[in-house]
Motif scaffolding. Sequence first.
Motif, PDB file in Angstrom:
ATOM      1  N   LEU A  69       0.874  -1.337  -0.129  1.00 13.22           N
ATOM      2  CA  LEU A  69      -0.199  -0.186   0.273  1.00 13.22           C
ATOM      3  C   LEU A  69       0.985   1.285  -0.032  1.00 13.22           C
ATOM      4  O   LEU A  69       0.317   2.483  -0.317  1.00 13.22           O
ATOM      5  N   ARG A  70       1.990   0.932   0.272  1.00 10.16           N
ATOM      6  CA  ARG A  70       3.102   1.898   0.903  1.00 10.16           C
ATOM      7  C   ARG A  70       3.731   2.100  -0.624  1.00 10.16           C
ATOM      8  O   ARG A  70       3.950   3.622  -1.087  1.00 10.16           O
ATOM      9  N   GLY A  71       3.462   1.566  -1.581  1.00  8.22           N
ATOM     10  CA  GLY A  71       3.623   1.722  -3.154  1.00  8.22           C
ATOM     11  C   GLY A  71       5.251   0.617  -3.487  1.00  8.22           C
ATOM     12  O   GLY A  71       5.633   0.868  -4.852  1.00  8.22           O
ATOM     13  N   ASP A  72       5.292  -0.189  -3.153  1.00  9.62           N
ATOM     14  CA  ASP A  72       6.801  -1.145  -3.137  1.00  9.62           C
ATOM     15  C   ASP A  72       5.730  -2.311  -3.803  1.00  9.62           C
ATOM     16  O   ASP A  72       4.923  -3.169  -2.772  1.00  9.62           O
ATOM     17  N   LYS A  73       5.431  -2.464  -5.214  1.00 11.17           N
ATOM     18  CA  LYS A  73       5.192  -3.781  -5.503  1.00 11.17           C
ATOM     19  C   LYS A  73       5.610  -4.731  -5.954  1.00 11.17           C
ATOM     20  O   LYS A  73       4.782  -6.185  -6.146  1.00 11.17           O
ATOM     21  N   ASP A  74       6.605  -4.824  -5.594  1.00 13.16           N
ATOM     22  CA  ASP A  74       7.782  -6.149  -5.705  1.00 13.16           C
ATOM     23  C   ASP A  74       7.489  -6.989  -4.220  1.00 13.16           C
ATOM     24  O   ASP A  74       7.780  -7.773  -4.699  1.00 13.16           O
ATOM     25  N   GLU A  75       6.152  -6.760  -3.595  1.00  5.77           N
ATOM     26  CA  GLU A  75       5.884  -7.648  -2.348  1.00  5.77           C
ATOM     27  C   GLU A  75       4.626  -8.398  -2.546  1.00  5.77           C
ATOM     28  O   GLU A  75       4.066  -9.229  -1.887  1.00  5.77           O
ATOM     29  N   GLY A  76       3.818  -7.550  -4.438  1.00  4.30           N
ATOM     30  CA  GLY A  76       3.054  -9.305  -4.482  1.00  4.30           C
ATOM     31  C   GLY A  76       3.436 -10.494  -4.113  1.00  4.30           C
ATOM     32  O   GLY A  76       2.308 -11.623  -3.702  1.00  4.30           O
ATOM     33  N   LEU A  77       4.260 -10.930  -4.491  1.00  2.00           N
ATOM     34  CA  LEU A  77       5.116 -12.040  -4.702  1.00  2.00           C
ATOM     35  C   LEU A  77       4.869 -13.209  -2.790  1.00  2.00           C
ATOM     36  O   LEU A  77       4.083 -14.228  -2.756  1.00  2.00           O
ATOM     37  N   LYS A  78       5.230 -12.043  -1.737  1.00  2.00           N
ATOM     38  CA  LYS A  78       4.686 -12.121  -1.098  1.00  2.00           C
ATOM     39  C   LYS A  78       4.060 -12.571  -0.726  1.00  2.00           C
ATOM     40  O   LYS A  78       3.181 -12.970   0.473  1.00  2.00           O
ATOM     41  N   ILE A  79       2.803 -11.316  -0.577  1.00  2.00           N
ATOM     42  CA  ILE A  79       1.161 -11.066  -0.108  1.00  2.00           C
ATOM     43  C   ILE A  79       0.886 -12.856  -0.828  1.00  2.00           C
ATOM     44  O   ILE A  79      -0.377 -13.673  -0.384  1.00  2.00           O
ATOM     45  N   LYS A  80       0.996 -13.051  -2.356  1.00  2.00           N
ATOM     46  CA  LYS A  80       0.682 -14.343  -2.948  1.00  2.00           C
ATOM     47  C   LYS A  80       0.614 -15.128  -1.564  1.00  2.00           C
ATOM     48  O   LYS A  80       0.210 -16.444  -1.443  1.00  2.00           O
ATOM     49  N   HIS A  81       2.001 -15.940  -1.525  1.00  2.00           N
ATOM     50  CA  HIS A  81       2.425 -16.776  -0.831  1.00  2.00           C
ATOM     51  C   HIS A  81       1.845 -17.392   0.591  1.00  2.00           C
ATOM     52  O   HIS A  81       1.677 -18.671   0.838  1.00  2.00           O
ATOM     53  N   TYR A  82       2.131 -15.802   1.627  1.00  2.00           N
ATOM     54  CA  TYR A  82       1.460 -16.069   2.363  1.00  2.00           C
ATOM     55  C   TYR A  82       0.406 -15.806   2.453  1.00  2.00           C
ATOM     56  O   TYR A  82      -0.812 -17.109   3.480  1.00  2.00           O
ATOM     57  N   THR A  83      -0.779 -15.864   1.507  1.00  2.00           N
ATOM     58  CA  THR A  83      -1.948 -15.569   1.412  1.00  2.00           C
ATOM     59  C   THR A  83      -2.078 -17.219   1.088  1.00  2.00           C
ATOM     60  O   THR A  83      -3.699 -18.014   1.820  1.00  2.00           O
ATOM     61  N   VAL A  84      -2.543 -17.455   0.324  1.00  5.11           N
ATOM     62  CA  VAL A  84      -2.526 -19.423   0.075  1.00  5.11           C
ATOM     63  C   VAL A  84      -1.519 -20.184   1.439  1.00  5.11           C
ATOM     64  O   VAL A  84      -2.022 -21.388   1.205  1.00  5.11           O
ATOM     65  N   ASN A  85      -0.751 -19.864   1.412  1.00  6.42           N
ATOM     66  CA  ASN A  85      -0.417 -20.470   3.115  1.00  6.42           C
ATOM     67  C   ASN A  85      -1.922 -20.806   4.067  1.00  6.42           C
ATOM     68  O   ASN A  85      -1.822 -21.741   4.722  1.00  6.42           O
ATOM     69  N   ILE A  86      -2.012 -19.525   4.624  1.00  9.10           N
ATOM     70  CA  ILE A  86      -2.998 -19.051   5.707  1.00  9.10           C
ATOM     71  C   ILE A  86      -3.720 -20.329   4.707  1.00  9.10           C
ATOM     72  O   ILE A  86      -4.568 -21.017   5.306  1.00  9.10           O
ATOM     73  N   ILE A  87      -4.103 -20.345   3.905  1.00  8.77           N
ATOM     74  CA  ILE A  87      -5.873 -20.562   3.278  1.00  8.77           C
ATOM     75  C   ILE A  87      -5.349 -22.534   3.323  1.00  8.77           C
ATOM     76  O   ILE A  87      -6.193 -23.183   3.522  1.00  8.77           O
ATOM     77  N   SER A  88      -4.187 -22.745   2.644  1.00  7.53           N
ATOM     78  CA  SER A  88      -3.376 -24.282   2.570  1.00  7.53           C
ATOM     79  C   SER A  88      -3.851 -24.485   4.504  1.00  7.53           C
ATOM     80  O   SER A  88      -4.398 -26.204   4.707  1.00  7.53           O
ATOM     81  N   PHE A  89      -3.337 -23.677   5.358  1.00  3.21           N
ATOM     82  CA  PHE A  89      -3.536 -24.420   6.847  1.00  3.21           C
ATOM     83  C   PHE A  89      -5.201 -24.523   6.783  1.00  3.21           C
ATOM     84  O   PHE A  89      -5.006 -25.652   7.525  1.00  3.21           O
ATOM     85  N   ILE A  90      -5.993 -24.119   6.621  1.00  2.00           N
ATOM     86  CA  ILE A  90      -7.472 -23.529   7.111  1.00  2.00           C
ATOM     87  C   ILE A  90      -7.846 -24.591   6.093  1.00  2.00           C
ATOM     88  O   ILE A  90      -8.743 -25.370   6.665  1.00  2.00           O
TER      89      ILE A  90
END
Length: 221
Positions: free
Chosen positions: A156-177
Amino acid sequence: MDKINNRLFLWISLLALLGGGMNAYAILKFSLTASHITGSVTKISTDLAYYNIPHLKIMLGLVSSFFIGAITSGVLIGEGRDFEFRKRYGDTFIFIGILLKVSEIYLRENLIFVFVLAFSLGLQNGLFIRYKGMVIRTTHMTGTVTDLGVVIGHFLRGDKDEGLKIKHYTVNIISFISGGLFVGLGLKYLGENVLNYMSIGYILTGSAYFLLRNQYYKIKK
């Protein structure tokens, strides 16, 4: 190499699914958490305060089992916390699968079984820490949810390179659930047979690691 990285990403997600399932089984069958050591350590304090010795022994058993699993991980994997294909991840997860099956046969209704789950999750949690600059957790989600929140803030502060991390962490949480959901529904409709699927899942995940490693070395040649 991108294909290998995508498959490795899927492999890590499967570990989170299995970790979520193991912890869900401990909660549903024993009303205990096998991987949430923060809560268990806090309960040790409160048990001491109220002199609840029977429950204190259980909490000490859970924390000790998880801790011994982490020690075993250090012995099996060796130095370094980054993911590397030379390490013995495959052997370790096959071992966990076999341990689950043997324990299920002889200890399923015994409280000792939840200590086996805690040991296995401690072993799993100690296997690796960093991959592509991300902290990997597959047995509990407190840190993952925190990391997801932080990288979303960076995005949100403008670091668009964080997209891969957002994807990974989101999938990780969904997988755990999803792992918890699978075990919950499994216990509801399949009964204790759900443990067989968890055991097979670990064995297959360990075997898949060897396939990934072979593919990686073929590409590197």
